[in-house]
Design an enzyme around this catalytic site. Sequence first.
Site, mmCIF file in Angstrom:
data_model
loop_
_atom_site.group_PDB
_atom_site.id
_atom_site.type_symbol
_atom_site.label_atom_id
_atom_site.label_comp_id
_atom_site.label_asym_id
_atom_site.label_seq_id
_atom_site.Cartn_x
_atom_site.Cartn_y
_atom_site.Cartn_z
ATOM 1 N N LYS A 10 -9.516 -58.218 3.951
ATOM 2 C CA LYS A 10 -10.001 -56.923 4.424
ATOM 3 C C LYS A 10 -11.430 -57.050 4.978
ATOM 4 O O LYS A 10 -12.091 -58.084 4.769
ATOM 5 C CB LYS A 10 -9.953 -55.922 3.262
ATOM 6 C CG LYS A 10 -8.532 -55.646 2.740
ATOM 7 C CD LYS A 10 -8.553 -54.611 1.605
ATOM 8 C CE LYS A 10 -7.158 -54.336 1.087
ATOM 9 N NZ LYS A 10 -7.155 -53.252 0.063
ATOM 10 N N TYR A 50 -1.069 -47.990 6.197
ATOM 11 C CA TYR A 50 -1.125 -47.429 4.842
ATOM 12 C C TYR A 50 -0.431 -46.069 4.769
ATOM 13 O O TYR A 50 -0.774 -45.256 3.893
ATOM 14 C CB TYR A 50 -2.574 -47.330 4.375
ATOM 15 C CG TYR A 50 -3.123 -48.610 3.759
ATOM 16 C CD1 TYR A 50 -2.485 -49.222 2.679
ATOM 17 C CD2 TYR A 50 -4.291 -49.196 4.232
ATOM 18 C CE1 TYR A 50 -2.985 -50.384 2.101
ATOM 19 C CE2 TYR A 50 -4.802 -50.362 3.652
ATOM 20 C CZ TYR A 50 -4.139 -50.947 2.583
ATOM 21 O OH TYR A 50 -4.634 -52.096 1.998
ATOM 22 N N ASN A 113 -11.622 -54.157 -2.053
ATOM 23 C CA ASN A 113 -11.117 -55.170 -2.994
ATOM 24 C C ASN A 113 -10.608 -56.428 -2.304
ATOM 25 O O ASN A 113 -9.705 -57.097 -2.794
ATOM 26 C CB ASN A 113 -10.075 -54.533 -3.920
ATOM 27 C CG ASN A 113 -8.909 -53.936 -3.165
ATOM 28 O OD1 ASN A 113 -8.828 -54.081 -1.939
ATOM 29 N ND2 ASN A 113 -7.993 -53.289 -3.861
ATOM 30 N N HIS A 116 -5.360 -57.703 0.691
ATOM 31 C CA HIS A 116 -4.111 -56.938 0.587
ATOM 32 C C HIS A 116 -2.960 -57.917 0.429
ATOM 33 O O HIS A 116 -2.978 -58.997 1.030
ATOM 34 C CB HIS A 116 -3.877 -56.111 1.862
ATOM 35 C CG HIS A 116 -2.474 -55.565 1.922
ATOM 36 N ND1 HIS A 116 -2.126 -54.406 1.292
ATOM 37 C CD2 HIS A 116 -1.337 -56.072 2.462
ATOM 38 C CE1 HIS A 116 -0.824 -54.205 1.456
ATOM 39 N NE2 HIS A 116 -0.322 -55.197 2.169
ATOM 40 N N GLU A 127 5.557 -54.635 6.667
ATOM 41 C CA GLU A 127 4.169 -55.034 6.945
ATOM 42 C C GLU A 127 4.061 -56.254 7.867
ATOM 43 O O GLU A 127 3.150 -56.320 8.691
ATOM 44 C CB GLU A 127 3.447 -55.333 5.623
ATOM 45 C CG GLU A 127 3.237 -54.074 4.792
ATOM 46 C CD GLU A 127 2.547 -54.332 3.460
ATOM 47 O OE1 GLU A 127 2.162 -53.348 2.815
ATOM 48 O OE2 GLU A 127 2.383 -55.508 3.070
HETATM 49 P P1 IDP Z 1 -2.749 -52.664 -3.880
HETATM 50 O O1 IDP Z 1 -3.620 -53.044 -2.695
HETATM 51 O O2 IDP Z 1 -3.173 -53.388 -5.132
HETATM 52 O O3 IDP Z 1 -1.281 -52.792 -3.590
HETATM 53 P P2 IDP Z 1 -2.381 -49.778 -3.626
HETATM 54 O O4 IDP Z 1 -2.181 -48.847 -4.780
HETATM 55 O O5 IDP Z 1 -1.213 -50.085 -2.766
HETATM 56 O O6 IDP Z 1 -3.040 -51.127 -4.198
HETATM 57 O O7 IDP Z 1 -3.553 -49.159 -2.757
HETATM 58 C C1 IDP Z 1 -3.830 -49.659 -1.462
HETATM 59 C C2 IDP Z 1 -5.330 -49.813 -1.300
HETATM 60 O O8 IDP Z 1 -5.927 -48.513 -1.381
HETATM 61 C C3 IDP Z 1 -6.015 -50.605 -2.404
HETATM 62 O O9 IDP Z 1 -5.966 -52.004 -2.227
HETATM 63 C C4 IDP Z 1 -7.427 -50.078 -2.304
HETATM 64 O O10 IDP Z 1 -8.120 -50.642 -1.181
HETATM 65 C C5 IDP Z 1 -7.180 -48.606 -2.034
HETATM 66 N N1 IDP Z 1 -7.107 -47.810 -3.277
HETATM 67 C C6 IDP Z 1 -6.090 -47.759 -4.170
HETATM 68 N N2 IDP Z 1 -6.358 -46.918 -5.193
HETATM 69 C C7 IDP Z 1 -7.586 -46.418 -4.921
HETATM 70 C C8 IDP Z 1 -8.429 -45.472 -5.608
HETATM 71 O O11 IDP Z 1 -8.094 -44.941 -6.663
HETATM 72 N N3 IDP Z 1 -9.642 -45.211 -5.022
HETATM 73 C C9 IDP Z 1 -10.040 -45.789 -3.852
HETATM 74 N N4 IDP Z 1 -9.276 -46.663 -3.171
HETATM 75 C C10 IDP Z 1 -8.066 -46.983 -3.698
HETATM 76 MG MG MG Z 2 -0.099 -51.758 -2.244
#
Ligand code: IDP
Ligand code: MG
Length: 139
Positions: A10, A50, A113, A116, A127
């Site tokens: 990212k 997304y 984070n 992805h 994807e």
């Molecule tokens: P993942 O990337 O671990 O699969 P997902 O729940 O699919 O997690 O969420 C997609 C992305 O959205 C996350 O990687 C993160 O960047 C963001 N995200 C998820 N939950 C939160 C939140 O509670 N606050 C802010 N950003 C979030």
């Molecule tokens: Mg996800």
Amino acid sequence: MNERTLSIIKPDGVRKGLIGEVIRRYEQEGLKIVAMKMVHLNKAEAKGFYAVHRGKPFFESLTVFMSSGPSVVMVLEGEKAIERHRQIMGATDPQQADEGTIRRMYADTIEQNIVHGSDSTETAAFEIPYFFSSSEIVG
Ligand code: IDP
Ligand code: MG
């Protein structure tokens, strides 16, 4: 089962100079890179990628972040590649992620984070073609 999964380094990972670290980790772990490119997503492309999260409180901020700079997108291939990649990445929230995972080591926040990874074969099937045509994937 031999699988393919989508990885994205990212914009925060690219800004922090972690492209090499992440790729080295994949190679060490035996996840084979079969496609790779840099992209700078626009807002609409980030929203499309997304779309499953549309309506969630973090959706707007997430898509601003994902379009804030270049990303590196890759297709990884290997035995149980989807699950193995998720393990290497660690939990979404870096504070919850296991020691030694990419997110635990490098991520600042639950949003920013670093990486992805597809979470299922169905997600990977959406994807991977979002970024790559079949002729851009080797092997
Ligand atoms: P993942 O990337 O671990 O699969 P997902 O729940 O699919 O997690 O969420 C997609 C992305 O959205 C996350 O990687 C993160 O960047 C963001 N995200 C998820 N939950 C939160 C939140 O509670 N606050 C802010 N950003 C979030
Ligand atoms: Mg996800």
